[in-house]
Design a protein around this motif. Structure first.
Motif, PDB file in Angstrom:
ATOM      1  N   PHE A  61      -9.102 -14.641   4.335  1.00  0.00           N
ATOM      2  CA  PHE A  61      -7.660 -16.275   4.321  1.00  0.00           C
ATOM      3  C   PHE A  61      -6.886 -16.682   2.920  1.00  0.00           C
ATOM      4  CE2 PHE A  61     -11.980 -15.990   6.852  1.00  0.00           C
ATOM      5  CZ  PHE A  61     -11.814 -16.661   7.187  1.00  0.00           C
TER       6      PHE A  61
ATOM      7  N   GLY B  60      -8.726 -18.514  -7.479  1.00  0.00           N
ATOM      8  CA  GLY B  60      -8.250 -19.013  -8.034  1.00  0.00           C
ATOM      9  C   GLY B  60      -8.781 -20.366  -9.140  1.00  0.00           C
TER      10      GLY B  60
ATOM     11  N   LEU C 148       2.959 -21.880 -12.125  1.00  0.00           N
ATOM     12  CA  LEU C 148       4.264 -21.653 -13.297  1.00  0.00           C
ATOM     13  C   LEU C 148       5.548 -22.540 -13.272  1.00  0.00           C
ATOM     14  CD1 LEU C 148       3.834 -17.846 -11.834  1.00  0.00           C
ATOM     15  CD2 LEU C 148       3.099 -19.159 -12.774  1.00  0.00           C
ATOM     16  N   TYR C 149       6.004 -22.131 -14.348  1.00  0.00           N
ATOM     17  CA  TYR C 149       7.154 -22.415 -14.915  1.00  0.00           C
ATOM     18  C   TYR C 149       8.413 -21.481 -14.751  1.00  0.00           C
ATOM     19  CZ  TYR C 149       4.458 -21.592 -19.243  1.00  0.00           C
ATOM     20  OH  TYR C 149       3.375 -20.881 -20.067  1.00  0.00           O
TER      21      TYR C 149
ATOM     22  N   CYS D 193     -12.864 -15.939  -3.656  1.00  0.00           N
ATOM     23  CA  CYS D 193     -11.231 -15.136  -4.667  1.00  0.00           C
ATOM     24  C   CYS D 193      -9.909 -15.900  -5.145  1.00  0.00           C
ATOM     25  CB  CYS D 193     -10.271 -14.181  -4.472  1.00  0.00           C
ATOM     26  SG  CYS D 193     -11.712 -12.983  -4.394  1.00  0.00           S
TER      27      CYS D 193
ATOM     28  N   ASN E 187       2.063 -12.584 -20.298  1.00  0.00           N
ATOM     29  CA  ASN E 187       1.778 -12.783 -21.646  1.00  0.00           C
ATOM     30  C   ASN E 187       1.453 -11.645 -22.384  1.00  0.00           C
ATOM     31  OD1 ASN E 187      -0.119 -13.382 -20.994  1.00  0.00           O
ATOM     32  ND2 ASN E 187       0.198 -15.028 -21.075  1.00  0.00           N
TER      33      ASN E 187
ATOM     34  N   ALA F 237      -4.054 -12.295  -6.640  1.00  0.00           N
ATOM     35  CA  ALA F 237      -4.107 -10.717  -7.260  1.00  0.00           C
ATOM     36  C   ALA F 237      -5.749 -10.140  -6.673  1.00  0.00           C
ATOM     37  CB  ALA F 237      -4.114 -10.323  -8.621  1.00  0.00           C
ATOM     38  N   ALA F 238      -6.575 -10.623  -7.268  1.00  0.00           N
ATOM     39  CA  ALA F 238      -7.646 -11.107  -7.180  1.00  0.00           C
ATOM     40  C   ALA F 238      -8.719 -10.572  -5.317  1.00  0.00           C
ATOM     41  CB  ALA F 238      -9.690 -12.449  -7.875  1.00  0.00           C
TER      42      ALA F 238
ATOM     43  N   TRP G 279       1.290 -16.369  -8.679  1.00  0.00           N
ATOM     44  CA  TRP G 279       2.441 -15.311  -9.070  1.00  0.00           C
ATOM     45  C   TRP G 279       3.545 -16.197  -8.254  1.00  0.00           C
ATOM     46  CZ3 TRP G 279       2.919 -14.508 -13.637  1.00  0.00           C
ATOM     47  CH2 TRP G 279       1.801 -13.864 -14.160  1.00  0.00           C
TER      48      TRP G 279
ATOM     49  N   MET H 164      -1.205  -4.825 -17.991  1.00  0.00           N
ATOM     50  CA  MET H 164      -1.605  -5.605 -16.699  1.00  0.00           C
ATOM     51  C   MET H 164      -2.211  -5.485 -15.510  1.00  0.00           C
ATOM     52  SD  MET H 164       0.766  -9.492 -16.673  1.00  0.00           S
ATOM     53  CE  MET H 164       0.671 -10.217 -14.531  1.00  0.00           C
TER      54      MET H 164
ATOM     55  N   ILE I 187     -11.817 -14.941   0.333  1.00  0.00           N
ATOM     56  CA  ILE I 187     -11.339 -16.686   0.446  1.00  0.00           C
ATOM     57  C   ILE I 187     -10.052 -16.672  -0.752  1.00  0.00           C
ATOM     58  CG2 ILE I 187     -11.160 -19.074   0.691  1.00  0.00           C
ATOM     59  CD1 ILE I 187     -13.919 -18.566   0.610  1.00  0.00           C
ATOM     60  N   GLY I 188      -9.099 -16.081  -0.427  1.00  0.00           N
ATOM     61  CA  GLY I 188      -7.529 -16.177  -0.972  1.00  0.00           C
ATOM     62  C   GLY I 188      -7.111 -14.436  -1.019  1.00  0.00           C
ATOM     63  N   ALA I 189      -5.212 -14.975  -1.444  1.00  0.00           N
ATOM     64  CA  ALA I 189      -4.808 -13.852  -1.241  1.00  0.00           C
ATOM     65  C   ALA I 189      -3.944 -13.323  -2.695  1.00  0.00           C
ATOM     66  CB  ALA I 189      -3.844 -13.321   0.046  1.00  0.00           C
TER      67      ALA I 189
ATOM     68  N   PRO J 213      -5.936  -9.641 -16.302  1.00  0.00           N
ATOM     69  CA  PRO J 213      -7.309  -9.812 -15.291  1.00  0.00           C
ATOM     70  C   PRO J 213      -7.391  -8.961 -14.391  1.00  0.00           C
ATOM     71  CG  PRO J 213      -5.510 -11.271 -15.851  1.00  0.00           C
ATOM     72  CD  PRO J 213      -5.510 -10.451 -16.906  1.00  0.00           C
TER      73      PRO J 213
ATOM     74  N   GLY K 279      -0.139 -13.793  -3.504  1.00  0.00           N
ATOM     75  CA  GLY K 279       0.249 -13.188  -4.760  1.00  0.00           C
ATOM     76  C   GLY K 279      -0.009 -14.529  -5.905  1.00  0.00           C
TER      77      GLY K 279
HETATM   78  P1  FAD Z   1      -4.746 -17.383  -7.419  1.00  0.00           P
HETATM   79  O1  FAD Z   1      -3.567 -15.962  -7.585  1.00  0.00           O
HETATM   80  O2  FAD Z   1      -4.535 -18.676  -7.748  1.00  0.00           O
HETATM   81  O3  FAD Z   1      -4.945 -16.911  -5.923  1.00  0.00           O
HETATM   82  C1  FAD Z   1      -5.752 -18.218  -5.124  1.00  0.00           C
HETATM   83  C2  FAD Z   1      -5.283 -17.618  -4.228  1.00  0.00           C
HETATM   84  O4  FAD Z   1      -6.362 -18.408  -2.959  1.00  0.00           O
HETATM   85  C3  FAD Z   1      -4.122 -17.839  -3.779  1.00  0.00           C
HETATM   86  O5  FAD Z   1      -2.872 -17.148  -3.045  1.00  0.00           O
HETATM   87  C4  FAD Z   1      -4.673 -19.797  -2.904  1.00  0.00           C
HETATM   88  O6  FAD Z   1      -3.414 -20.033  -1.896  1.00  0.00           O
HETATM   89  C5  FAD Z   1      -5.777 -19.082  -2.525  1.00  0.00           C
HETATM   90  N1  FAD Z   1      -6.689 -20.446  -1.742  1.00  0.00           N
HETATM   91  C6  FAD Z   1      -7.106 -20.881  -2.488  1.00  0.00           C
HETATM   92  N2  FAD Z   1      -8.172 -22.026  -1.747  1.00  0.00           N
HETATM   93  C7  FAD Z   1      -8.004 -21.323  -0.994  1.00  0.00           C
HETATM   94  C8  FAD Z   1      -9.075 -21.891   0.145  1.00  0.00           C
HETATM   95  N3  FAD Z   1      -9.264 -22.882   1.000  1.00  0.00           N
HETATM   96  N4  FAD Z   1      -8.588 -21.287   1.895  1.00  0.00           N
HETATM   97  C9  FAD Z   1      -7.783 -20.327   1.494  1.00  0.00           C
HETATM   98  N5  FAD Z   1      -6.947 -19.588   0.485  1.00  0.00           N
HETATM   99  C10 FAD Z   1      -7.130 -20.555  -0.543  1.00  0.00           C
HETATM  100  N6  FAD Z   1      -2.131 -13.404 -15.964  1.00  0.00           N
HETATM  101  C11 FAD Z   1      -2.208 -12.154 -16.658  1.00  0.00           C
HETATM  102  O7  FAD Z   1      -2.342 -10.996 -15.636  1.00  0.00           O
HETATM  103  N7  FAD Z   1      -1.208 -11.783 -16.990  1.00  0.00           N
HETATM  104  C12 FAD Z   1      -0.250 -13.252 -17.061  1.00  0.00           C
HETATM  105  O8  FAD Z   1       1.140 -13.054 -18.007  1.00  0.00           O
HETATM  106  C13 FAD Z   1      -0.423 -14.289 -16.890  1.00  0.00           C
HETATM  107  N8  FAD Z   1       0.480 -15.288 -17.799  1.00  0.00           N
HETATM  108  C14 FAD Z   1      -0.199 -16.552 -16.572  1.00  0.00           C
HETATM  109  C15 FAD Z   1       0.123 -17.670 -16.482  1.00  0.00           C
HETATM  110  C16 FAD Z   1       0.122 -19.345 -16.302  1.00  0.00           C
HETATM  111  C17 FAD Z   1       0.558 -20.146 -16.149  1.00  0.00           C
HETATM  112  C18 FAD Z   1      -1.089 -18.962 -15.540  1.00  0.00           C
HETATM  113  C19 FAD Z   1      -2.362 -20.596 -14.863  1.00  0.00           C
HETATM  114  C20 FAD Z   1      -1.723 -17.798 -15.321  1.00  0.00           C
HETATM  115  C21 FAD Z   1      -1.315 -17.059 -15.716  1.00  0.00           C
HETATM  116  N9  FAD Z   1      -2.125 -15.675 -16.013  1.00  0.00           N
HETATM  117  C22 FAD Z   1      -1.632 -14.284 -16.717  1.00  0.00           C
HETATM  118  C23 FAD Z   1      -3.475 -15.505 -14.786  1.00  0.00           C
HETATM  119  C24 FAD Z   1      -3.447 -15.601 -13.704  1.00  0.00           C
HETATM  120  O9  FAD Z   1      -3.603 -16.112 -13.052  1.00  0.00           O
HETATM  121  C25 FAD Z   1      -4.038 -14.372 -12.694  1.00  0.00           C
HETATM  122  O10 FAD Z   1      -3.126 -13.332 -13.668  1.00  0.00           O
HETATM  123  C26 FAD Z   1      -4.334 -14.103 -11.603  1.00  0.00           C
HETATM  124  O11 FAD Z   1      -2.757 -14.234 -10.643  1.00  0.00           O
HETATM  125  C27 FAD Z   1      -5.188 -15.072 -10.617  1.00  0.00           C
HETATM  126  O12 FAD Z   1      -5.576 -14.180  -9.880  1.00  0.00           O
HETATM  127  P2  FAD Z   1      -6.310 -14.947  -8.302  1.00  0.00           P
HETATM  128  O13 FAD Z   1      -6.150 -13.830  -7.268  1.00  0.00           O
HETATM  129  O14 FAD Z   1      -7.475 -15.158  -9.500  1.00  0.00           O
HETATM  130  O15 FAD Z   1      -6.105 -16.552  -8.031  1.00  0.00           O
END
Ligand code: FAD
Length: 457
Positions: free
Chosen positions: A39, A172, A73-74, A170, A80, A20-21, A49, A86, A16-18, A336, A46
């Protein structure tokens, strides 16, 4: 000669989620021989991101019926962490040298999103992903299988139900805002919002802004806003009561540091714990996020209590549902992407049976001992998934379980060097550093990888 029969099982797995994780989980699961469906609610990979200027209708992000904007994101955000540390372990985050790419060591957010796209293309992951498809339900059915209900578009009539052997979550954890409690806020006449809905400084021109928080994004956003605001007052738990300090050494000279807010009044004033008073236009909560799994039904086996997701063995498997249910990426204050990679390899191996897990009782005992250690050190429950100083020990433990090398020494040292540099020069660490020797070591290491590691599905 008898045909070789694999001893390991291939499972049907829903990711669940595409972000990075989810991407690295999909890659590792497929490498292990599993059948994978990813999904993804959005139309591209991304996750976090993928910057969008769109914000939610509720600036605090607390109305459950609001249209959810995933990314926090802003516009000005640069990483960072330096790109060398990274990136994924076997797919270095190096500059491609192309004219439209950002070659900086701490690049802007678009460069990370392009890197993740390259990763997905390089490993042929796009064919596994169902875009614009939200998981609305994932729950256990008989025979240890999982029912996953997904929705494409806005039409509930086209919900699709499927059965999987396993679900890897995954989704987020930077979308559902956590807010500070402020006595008097209901009668306070100013605007208040969460950093999830902060994009650009312009709306804060000539305003007096009180920003709550002390983490990386609070520092970045306060400096962003200070370029145009009349004054920025930062209320942080890490400031001792009694201190009102003007932050100097920045390009701007209108930032003040305070202890936390004691209350706000209907005349627009904000009172801090040291007794200082500010008449403010805006309160901006940079107070972090909540874990949120609105689709997940575990019949109460997994709960979220004060931001502790549990019980989870090593922050990944609920002992009573392992290995069928797992979580990637719950930890924070970590590197991460590499951590997602180790976690994903472990999950993939546990699902095939190549890597053994302890018994349910042993896993539960491990979780209980961990919770007791947090209590003994007075660590608040909502810090359960903050790994901070022990992250590399954790990664190396996972690596050992998987039978692969752990985190490179240069990466550990570079992470520490960056943390030190960020503390010493919060406004300049992205452009000035002293760890060139480690950068050279990293480059040498990367040269040993195949070009970007891709092609190996
Ligand atoms: P996410 O990237 O949030 O991906 C989750 C995905 O799941 C999304 O695509 C979403 O659409 C999908 N999803 C959610 N719910 C559902 C559902 N029910 N059904 C289908 N799809 C769904 N990390 C670093 O390494 N370096 C940095 O400099 C850094 N800076 C950051 C700055 C900010 C402001 C933030 C918020 C985070 C930062 N991070 C940084 C951490 C960052 O979150 C991680 O790097 C990483 O992108 C997290 O990946 P993820 O896959 O866990 O979650």
């Amino acid at each position: 000669m008898a045909p070789s029969i694999s001893l390991f099982k291939s499972r049907d797995v829903a990711v669940i989620g595409a972000g990075a994780a989810g991407l690295v989980a999909a890659r590792e699961l497929r490498r292990e021989g599993h059948k994978v469906v990813v999904f993804e609610r959005e139309r591209q990979v991304g996750g976090t991101w993928v910057y969008t200027p769109t914000v939610e209708t509720d600036p605090l992000g607390s109305d459950p019926s609001r249209h959810i904007v995933h990314s926090s994101l802003y516009a000005s955000l640069r990483t960072n962490l330096p790109r060398e540390v990274m990136g994924f372990l076997d797919y270095p985050f190096v500059s491609t040298g192309e004219p439209h790419r950002d070659p900086r060591r701490f690049p802007g957010h678009r460069e990370v999103s392009l890197y993740l796209k390259d990763f997905a293309v390089g490993f042929g992951l796009s064919e596994l992903i169902r875009f614009e498809t939200e998981v609305v339900y994932a729950g256990l059915v008989e025979d240890d299988k999982w029912r996953v209900k997904s929705r494409s578009g806005n039409d509930a009539a086209i919900d699709v139900e499927e059965i999987f052997d396993a679900v890897v979550v995954c989704n987020g954890h930077y979308t559902e805002p956590r807010l500070a409690e402020i006595p008097g806020i209901d009668a306070w006449p100013g605007k208040h919002m969460h950093s999830h809905n902060y994009r650009i400084p312009e709306p804060f021109r000539d305003q007096v802004v009180v920003l709550i928080g002390g983490a990386a994004s609070a520092v970045d956003i306060s400096m962003d806003i200070a370029q145009v605001a009349k004054a920025v007052h930062i209320a942080s738990r890490s400031v001792e009561a009694g201190i009102l300090e003007k932050l100097s050494g920045n390009a701007v000279d209108n930032m003040w540091l305070h202890p936390m807010i004691e209350s706000v009044q209907k005349d627009g004033t904000v009172i801090f714990y040291d007794g200082s008073v500010v008449l403010a236009d805006v309160i901006l909560h940079c107070t972090g996020y909540k874990y949120h799994f609105p689709f997940l039904d575990t019949s109460g086996i997994v709960t979220v209590d004060d931001n502790r997701v549990g019980p989870l063995y090593k922050h990944i498997f609920p002992p009573h549902l392992a290995p069928g249910l797992s979580f990637v990426g719950l930890l924070w204050k970590v590197l991460p992407f590499p951590m997602f990679e180790f976690q994903s390899k472990w999950i993939a191996g546990a699902l095939s049976g190549r890597i053994g897990l302890p018994s349910q009782e042993e896993m539960m005992a491990d979780v209980s001992a961990f919770y007791l250690s947090l209590e003994a050190s007075d660590t608040p429950k909502h810090y359960t998934h903050n790994l901070a100083d022990s992250q590399f020990e954790y990664d190396d433990w996972l690596a050992l379980e998987c039978g692969i090398p752990g985190v490179e020494e240069w990466r550990k040292k570079m992470y520490q060097a960056t943390a030190k540099n960020r503390k010493a020069r919060p406004d300049k660490y992205r452009d000035e550093w002293e760890d060139e020797d480690l950068m050279l070591e990293a480059q040498k290491d990367f040269a040993r990888c195949r070009p970007n590691g891709a092609g190996d599905n």
